[in-house]
Scaffold this motif. Structure first.
Motif, short mmCIF file in Angstrom:
data_model
loop_
_atom_site.label_atom_id
_atom_site.label_comp_id
_atom_site.label_asym_id
_atom_site.label_seq_id
_atom_site.Cartn_x
_atom_site.Cartn_y
_atom_site.Cartn_z
N PRO A 229 -46.67 1.59 30.38
CA PRO A 229 -45.62 1.60 29.34
C PRO A 229 -45.03 3.00 29.17
N ILE A 230 -43.74 3.07 29.04
CA ILE A 230 -43.03 4.32 28.72
C ILE A 230 -42.38 4.13 27.37
N LYS A 231 -42.54 5.13 26.50
CA LYS A 231 -41.98 5.04 25.16
C LYS A 231 -40.96 6.15 24.93
N LEU A 232 -39.88 5.81 24.28
CA LEU A 232 -38.85 6.78 23.90
C LEU A 232 -38.77 6.86 22.39
N ASP A 233 -38.79 8.05 21.87
CA ASP A 233 -38.60 8.30 20.45
C ASP A 233 -38.00 9.69 20.34
N LEU A 234 -36.69 9.78 20.43
CA LEU A 234 -36.05 11.09 20.48
C LEU A 234 -34.71 11.08 19.75
N ARG A 235 -34.31 12.26 19.35
CA ARG A 235 -33.02 12.45 18.71
C ARG A 235 -32.24 13.50 19.49
N VAL A 236 -31.02 13.15 19.86
CA VAL A 236 -30.13 14.09 20.54
C VAL A 236 -28.86 14.19 19.72
N ASN A 237 -28.65 15.36 19.11
CA ASN A 237 -27.52 15.54 18.20
C ASN A 237 -27.58 14.47 17.10
N GLN A 238 -26.63 13.55 17.07
CA GLN A 238 -26.63 12.54 16.01
C GLN A 238 -27.14 11.18 16.48
N THR A 239 -27.62 11.12 17.71
CA THR A 239 -28.08 9.84 18.27
C THR A 239 -29.60 9.77 18.26
N LEU A 240 -30.11 8.72 17.67
CA LEU A 240 -31.55 8.47 17.60
C LEU A 240 -31.88 7.29 18.51
N VAL A 241 -32.84 7.47 19.42
CA VAL A 241 -33.19 6.44 20.39
C VAL A 241 -34.69 6.13 20.30
N ARG A 242 -34.99 4.83 20.14
CA ARG A 242 -36.39 4.37 20.18
C ARG A 242 -36.45 3.17 21.11
N ASP A 243 -37.42 3.20 22.03
CA ASP A 243 -37.52 2.10 22.98
C ASP A 243 -38.88 2.17 23.68
N GLN A 244 -39.25 1.06 24.31
CA GLN A 244 -40.41 1.05 25.19
C GLN A 244 -40.17 0.03 26.29
N PHE A 245 -40.68 0.34 27.49
CA PHE A 245 -40.47 -0.52 28.64
C PHE A 245 -41.55 -0.22 29.66
N LEU A 246 -41.59 -1.01 30.72
CA LEU A 246 -42.62 -0.85 31.74
C LEU A 246 -42.06 -0.12 32.94
N TRP A 247 -42.91 0.71 33.55
CA TRP A 247 -42.48 1.50 34.70
C TRP A 247 -43.46 1.28 35.85
N ASP A 248 -42.92 1.06 37.04
CA ASP A 248 -43.73 0.79 38.23
C ASP A 248 -44.07 2.12 38.92
N SER B 287 -25.77 10.29 10.25
CA SER B 287 -24.72 11.06 9.59
C SER B 287 -25.06 12.54 9.64
N ASN B 288 -24.10 13.38 9.33
CA ASN B 288 -24.35 14.82 9.31
C ASN B 288 -25.45 15.17 8.31
N GLU B 289 -25.46 14.48 7.18
CA GLU B 289 -26.48 14.74 6.16
C GLU B 289 -27.86 14.36 6.66
N GLU B 290 -27.96 13.24 7.38
CA GLU B 290 -29.25 12.81 7.90
C GLU B 290 -29.76 13.78 8.98
N VAL B 291 -28.85 14.27 9.80
CA VAL B 291 -29.24 15.24 10.83
C VAL B 291 -29.75 16.51 10.18
N GLU B 292 -29.05 17.00 9.18
CA GLU B 292 -29.48 18.22 8.50
C GLU B 292 -30.85 18.04 7.85
N ALA B 293 -31.08 16.87 7.26
CA ALA B 293 -32.38 16.61 6.63
C ALA B 293 -33.48 16.57 7.67
N LEU B 294 -33.21 15.94 8.83
CA LEU B 294 -34.21 15.89 9.89
C LEU B 294 -34.51 17.27 10.46
N GLU B 295 -33.47 18.05 10.67
CA GLU B 295 -33.66 19.40 11.22
C GLU B 295 -34.44 20.28 10.25
N ALA B 296 -34.17 20.13 8.95
CA ALA B 296 -34.91 20.90 7.96
C ALA B 296 -36.38 20.50 7.96
#
Length: 240
Positions: free
Chosen positions: A100-119, A224-233
């Motif tokens: 299993p490979i898991k993704l949980d990352l934030r890039v700028n204003q984009t939040l990505v969460r996922d999991q999938f199988l890798w051979d 949102s910009n406010e959510e990004v600022e809160a996360l960065e803080a």
């Protein structure tokens, strides 16, 4: 009569990234006199070591960082390359074909969460191509998200490969101490491996089809910009 452990044993292979290109994930987090530089990228081990110093100088110049960063960047990159090369030539036991490979990352204003199988046996797999397809399917427009997803995949595959080197060493120890017994590891996430052929058919190289998205459903949020600022803080407080 052979035990079920011995029957399940597969001979080791030589260490390498289980991808088409044997690239090293490099992560930098350097702070000098209150100024911080963070980055993540991949490096080709076949490139001459002289390129490390060139990269460090160019990065400092382009980002207008203090001169002291040149040495720190070069040393950090070189140490990670040296660690990667220390595994080359060693046996790597692939106890599980599918992990299993898991993704949980934030890039700028984009939040990505996922999991999938890798051979792991598909050495022609391409994390960058997977990330490109993922972004297209999910309608992600930020061009920085794809490389970040590919890096996250490569970083986890590297960690798994290193764990498989350790597993190979443990098998050799077990063989010396207890004949006929083989150690079959479980993935880091605690998920029993499955055969990709049973999921998608023997001729398929698809890691996840759309019909399986109800099981492994990716989540993409635009903050949102406010959510990004809160996360960065919050991240700043955590790192401090």
């Amino acid at each position: 009569m052979k035990s079920q452990f011995a029957a399940a044993y597969r001979p080791p292979v030589k260490f390498r990234m289980p991808t088409a290109d044997n690239l090293v994930p490099i992560r930098l987090d350097i702070e000098i006199d209150g100024q911080r530089y963070k980055d993540a990228f991949i490096w080709n081990t076949s490139d001459p070591d002289s390129e490390v110093a060139v990269f460090a100088r160019r990065t400092v110049k382009d980002l207008k960082l203090p001169p002291g960063f040149v040495t720190q960047i070069a040393q950090s990159v070189q140490s990670q390359l040296t660690e990667f090369r220390s595994y080359e030539g060693q046996d790597m036991f692939i106890g599980e074909k599918i992990v299993p490979i898991k993704l949980d990352l934030r890039v700028n204003q984009t939040l990505v969460r996922d999991q999938f199988l890798w051979d792991l046996n598909n050495v022609e797999s391409d994390p960058e191509e997977f990330a490109k397809t993922f972004c297209a399917d999910m309608g992600i427009e930020d061009p920085e998200v794809g490389p970040a997803i590919a890096f996250a995949i490569r970083e986890q595959l590297y960690e798994i490969a290193v764990q498989n080197v350790t597993s190979s060493k443990e098998i050799k120890i077990n063989k010396k101490g207890r004949r006929g017994i083989e150690y079959i590891p479980v993935s880091k996430a605690g998920v029993t491996a499955v055969d990709l052929a049973k999921l998608f058919g023997s001729k398929s190289s698809v890691i996840r089809k759309r019909k399986d998205w109800d099981v492994f459903e990716p989540i993409v949020d635009i903050l949102s910009n406010e959510e990004v600022e809160a996360l960065e803080a919050r991240e700043d407080r955590t790192t401090r």
